[in-house]
Write a protein that holds these residues in place. Sequence first.
Motif, PDB file in Angstrom:
ATOM      1  N   ALA B  27       0.831  -1.213   0.000  1.00  0.00           N
ATOM      2  CA  ALA B  27       0.000   0.000   0.000  1.00  0.00           C
ATOM      3  C   ALA B  27       0.865   1.262   0.000  1.00  0.00           C
ATOM      4  CB  ALA B  27      -0.942  -0.008   1.202  1.00  0.00           C
ATOM      5  N   ALA B  28       2.028   1.183   0.661  1.00  0.00           N
ATOM      6  CA  ALA B  28       2.933   2.342   0.720  1.00  0.00           C
ATOM      7  C   ALA B  28       3.454   2.710  -0.669  1.00  0.00           C
ATOM      8  CB  ALA B  28       4.101   2.042   1.659  1.00  0.00           C
ATOM      9  N   HIS B  29       3.365   1.770  -1.608  1.00  0.00           N
ATOM     10  CA  HIS B  29       3.774   2.056  -2.987  1.00  0.00           C
ATOM     11  C   HIS B  29       2.628   2.604  -3.832  1.00  0.00           C
ATOM     12  CE1 HIS B  29       7.224  -0.317  -1.746  1.00  0.00           C
ATOM     13  NE2 HIS B  29       7.863   0.161  -2.787  1.00  0.00           N
ATOM     14  N   GLY B  30       1.488   2.830  -3.202  1.00  0.00           N
ATOM     15  CA  GLY B  30       0.377   3.489  -3.899  1.00  0.00           C
ATOM     16  C   GLY B  30      -0.467   2.582  -4.769  1.00  0.00           C
ATOM     17  N   VAL B  31      -0.368   1.263  -4.575  1.00  0.00           N
ATOM     18  CA  VAL B  31      -1.171   0.349  -5.399  1.00  0.00           C
ATOM     19  C   VAL B  31      -2.427  -0.085  -4.639  1.00  0.00           C
ATOM     20  CG1 VAL B  31       0.883  -0.470  -6.605  1.00  0.00           C
ATOM     21  CG2 VAL B  31       0.045  -1.729  -4.601  1.00  0.00           C
ATOM     22  N   ARG B  32      -3.357  -0.686  -5.383  1.00  0.00           N
ATOM     23  CA  ARG B  32      -4.597  -1.166  -4.763  1.00  0.00           C
ATOM     24  C   ARG B  32      -4.365  -2.581  -4.223  1.00  0.00           C
ATOM     25  NH1 ARG B  32      -9.922  -1.283  -4.113  1.00  0.00           N
ATOM     26  NH2 ARG B  32     -11.107  -3.028  -4.945  1.00  0.00           N
ATOM     27  N   VAL B  33      -4.638  -2.756  -2.935  1.00  0.00           N
ATOM     28  CA  VAL B  33      -4.300  -4.006  -2.251  1.00  0.00           C
ATOM     29  C   VAL B  33      -5.558  -4.680  -1.703  1.00  0.00           C
ATOM     30  CG1 VAL B  33      -2.964  -5.016  -0.337  1.00  0.00           C
ATOM     31  CG2 VAL B  33      -2.074  -3.004  -1.553  1.00  0.00           C
ATOM     32  N   ALA B  62      -0.248  -3.126  13.575  1.00  0.00           N
ATOM     33  CA  ALA B  62      -0.229  -3.791  12.264  1.00  0.00           C
ATOM     34  C   ALA B  62      -1.626  -3.859  11.656  1.00  0.00           C
ATOM     35  CB  ALA B  62       0.354  -5.198  12.408  1.00  0.00           C
ATOM     36  N   LEU B  63      -2.626  -4.010  12.531  1.00  0.00           N
ATOM     37  CA  LEU B  63      -4.005  -4.143  12.050  1.00  0.00           C
ATOM     38  C   LEU B  63      -4.573  -2.822  11.528  1.00  0.00           C
ATOM     39  CD1 LEU B  63      -5.283  -6.483  14.898  1.00  0.00           C
ATOM     40  CD2 LEU B  63      -5.168  -7.099  12.479  1.00  0.00           C
ATOM     41  N   ASP B  64      -3.930  -1.701  11.920  1.00  0.00           N
ATOM     42  CA  ASP B  64      -4.370  -0.382  11.443  1.00  0.00           C
ATOM     43  C   ASP B  64      -4.491  -0.311   9.932  1.00  0.00           C
ATOM     44  OD1 ASP B  64      -4.480   0.619  13.915  1.00  0.00           O
ATOM     45  OD2 ASP B  64      -2.593   1.753  13.837  1.00  0.00           O
ATOM     46  N   ILE B  65      -3.627  -1.053   9.254  1.00  0.00           N
ATOM     47  CA  ILE B  65      -3.551  -0.978   7.789  1.00  0.00           C
ATOM     48  C   ILE B  65      -4.889  -1.379   7.152  1.00  0.00           C
ATOM     49  CG2 ILE B  65      -2.632  -3.340   7.456  1.00  0.00           C
ATOM     50  CD1 ILE B  65      -1.587  -0.220   5.486  1.00  0.00           C
ATOM     51  N   GLN B  70      -6.585   2.277   0.804  1.00  0.00           N
ATOM     52  CA  GLN B  70      -6.125   1.471  -0.337  1.00  0.00           C
ATOM     53  C   GLN B  70      -6.184  -0.029  -0.106  1.00  0.00           C
ATOM     54  OE1 GLN B  70      -2.585   4.138  -0.214  1.00  0.00           O
ATOM     55  NE2 GLN B  70      -2.078   2.739  -1.873  1.00  0.00           N
ATOM     56  N   VAL B  71      -6.420  -0.429   1.150  1.00  0.00           N
ATOM     57  CA  VAL B  71      -6.391  -1.855   1.466  1.00  0.00           C
ATOM     58  C   VAL B  71      -7.799  -2.353   1.732  1.00  0.00           C
ATOM     59  CG1 VAL B  71      -5.518  -3.620   3.044  1.00  0.00           C
ATOM     60  CG2 VAL B  71      -4.067  -1.673   2.425  1.00  0.00           C
ATOM     61  N   ILE B 306       9.197  -7.455   2.664  1.00  0.00           N
ATOM     62  CA  ILE B 306       9.943  -7.681   1.416  1.00  0.00           C
ATOM     63  C   ILE B 306       8.984  -8.082   0.293  1.00  0.00           C
ATOM     64  CG2 ILE B 306      11.651  -9.170   0.263  1.00  0.00           C
ATOM     65  CD1 ILE B 306      13.107  -9.403   2.984  1.00  0.00           C
ATOM     66  N   ALA B 307       8.131  -9.060   0.583  1.00  0.00           N
ATOM     67  CA  ALA B 307       7.221  -9.567  -0.455  1.00  0.00           C
ATOM     68  C   ALA B 307       6.235  -8.491  -0.902  1.00  0.00           C
ATOM     69  CB  ALA B 307       6.484 -10.802   0.061  1.00  0.00           C
ATOM     70  N   GLY B 308       5.757  -7.693   0.056  1.00  0.00           N
ATOM     71  CA  GLY B 308       4.812  -6.620  -0.280  1.00  0.00           C
ATOM     72  C   GLY B 308       5.450  -5.584  -1.185  1.00  0.00           C
ATOM     73  N   CYS B 309       6.703  -5.200  -0.873  1.00  0.00           N
ATOM     74  CA  CYS B 309       7.431  -4.251  -1.731  1.00  0.00           C
ATOM     75  C   CYS B 309       7.625  -4.830  -3.124  1.00  0.00           C
ATOM     76  CB  CYS B 309       8.821  -3.958  -1.141  1.00  0.00           C
ATOM     77  SG  CYS B 309       8.772  -2.947   0.333  1.00  0.00           S
ATOM     78  N   MET B 310       8.086  -6.070  -3.175  1.00  0.00           N
ATOM     79  CA  MET B 310       8.352  -6.712  -4.466  1.00  0.00           C
ATOM     80  C   MET B 310       7.076  -6.807  -5.303  1.00  0.00           C
ATOM     81  SD  MET B 310      11.510  -7.404  -4.918  1.00  0.00           S
ATOM     82  CE  MET B 310      11.409  -8.550  -6.296  1.00  0.00           C
ATOM     83  N   ALA B 311       5.981  -7.178  -4.652  1.00  0.00           N
ATOM     84  CA  ALA B 311       4.720  -7.341  -5.380  1.00  0.00           C
ATOM     85  C   ALA B 311       4.247  -6.009  -5.960  1.00  0.00           C
ATOM     86  CB  ALA B 311       3.655  -7.926  -4.447  1.00  0.00           C
ATOM     87  N   ALA B 312       4.632  -4.901  -5.293  1.00  0.00           N
ATOM     88  CA  ALA B 312       4.242  -3.569  -5.777  1.00  0.00           C
ATOM     89  C   ALA B 312       5.336  -2.942  -6.634  1.00  0.00           C
ATOM     90  CB  ALA B 312       3.926  -2.671  -4.581  1.00  0.00           C
ATOM     91  N   GLY B 313       6.393  -3.709  -6.918  1.00  0.00           N
ATOM     92  CA  GLY B 313       7.442  -3.217  -7.807  1.00  0.00           C
ATOM     93  C   GLY B 313       8.555  -2.444  -7.124  1.00  0.00           C
TER      94      GLY B 313
END
Lengths: 81, 436
Positions: B27-33, B62-65, B70-71, B306-313
Amino acid sequence: MSSRVCLSVNATPVHVPEGATVAVAIALAGGAFRTSRGGEPRAPLCGMGVCFECRVRIDGIAQLRACMTPAREGMQVRTDG
Amino acid sequence: MAESVRHYDVLVVGAGPAGLAAARAAAAHGVRVGIVDAQPRAGGQVWRHDVAHGAPPMARRALDILGAGQVEWLAQTQVTMAQSGWLLADSPAGARELHYGSLVLATGARELLLPFPGWTLPGVTGAGGAQALAKQGWPLAGRRVVVAGSGPLLLASAATLRRHGARVLGIHEQASRRALAGFALRLPRWPSKALQAAALQVQLAGIGYHAGSVVVGAYGDTQLREIEIEGPRGRHHIACDQLAVGYGLVPNTELAELLGCRLERSGAHPQVAVDALLRSSVANVFAAGEALGIGGRDSALVEGAIAGCMAAGGTDAAQALQSRRRQVRAFATELQRTFALDPRVHALAQDDTLICRCEDVPLRALRGFTDPRDAKLASRCGMGACQGRICGTALAELGLGDAERSTDGGRRPPLFPVRLAALADSFTDDSQGIHP
């Protein structure tokens, strides 16, 4: 004291705290969750939806996992098929 | 049924620490999650919501997200099938098609539950199982409970059970005193873990911790009444109302397998094979946390990020987390070494002990087969509602079935039992261009 939910297990009313699962209601009612193929009583093993030992009939729908189903007011739970 | 079809840039399966960290990072990368979990509340097992005590403080942040715009959080949503670029899931609102650009598998772990005489009696649960039930509101006040099996989970389980009013009669750990002493000496290398252990020690004050001690039998008619323990000084019986026994955790890899991701073995059990940036062998499918091998909450948090960043590029952000990941995984390796299972744990099941609890198949019926698939066809072992998740894992651990060819091997859809109506919902809807 948190609010409570009333549901029925094999037609007997049971009260559980708000947010508790159907598994808790069945435990409070006493008795088995299901009977195995060999006729033994069974109850939850894993508590997290993997083992299916807690499967019961809820509001007419069979094979639902009691440990993953939040108790709701007026729910009808059957452990006898 | 347009509302049942959803599109996400990044879809996360599993809302435990790894999945929540992945959703936050993406979500921090601005994508729809989108993030889904079969459970009614997010947090996974380690951060399971407690009816009496709420969520742990660390989980709350952590649950705040899930409240962020976007999530999208989909509770009670069980993935049952994988198609190209989308997953089919079942929910109380009906079937859902979840389309994704990238997928993060944060499917977590389940408990390693091993057969022994009497393990099917009501009152016998997993150690993590007992903890999960306690948090659901399971009646424990004044109940006599014995905690047994192996690993640090036993301490956490005992602490939770005590907090819910249980009388914890003792903790029986199969690992030897010697293995545990070596672990204690090395523990200061991980100061946060040493602190955690010290805090648990306070919570567990007065409860006996017995090393080299194994439950060999459970007795009762329709409910557990007593257990038999084999310890360094021989066997003895303990009268109790509940036994919480688990031998550690094993990764949930079923969805990865269905997607065609390459799995690798750690000991007897499969885990998702990934590269350093947590890419699986299937394009745009990433994995994090316990699915990669048991590493605990800290591994899950860093791998989820790591996986979340990678998935968002976001490759750079993922690279920056590599050294942190190595550090937390080193602790996991230390745990595996300390709590390696004693061979006698593999020999607890007797000829008449049920291995498959769904189909009531005793160990006797499985002897003499070289191919687990033949054993399954002849005995129905693994053909019940749990789809071999309990017996297949146990047989792999016991060395009686190759994990890949065991009763839960060769995964086919649906991943979980699903109502025909739910399948019909999705496969008869011509407007979506989907045909049976």
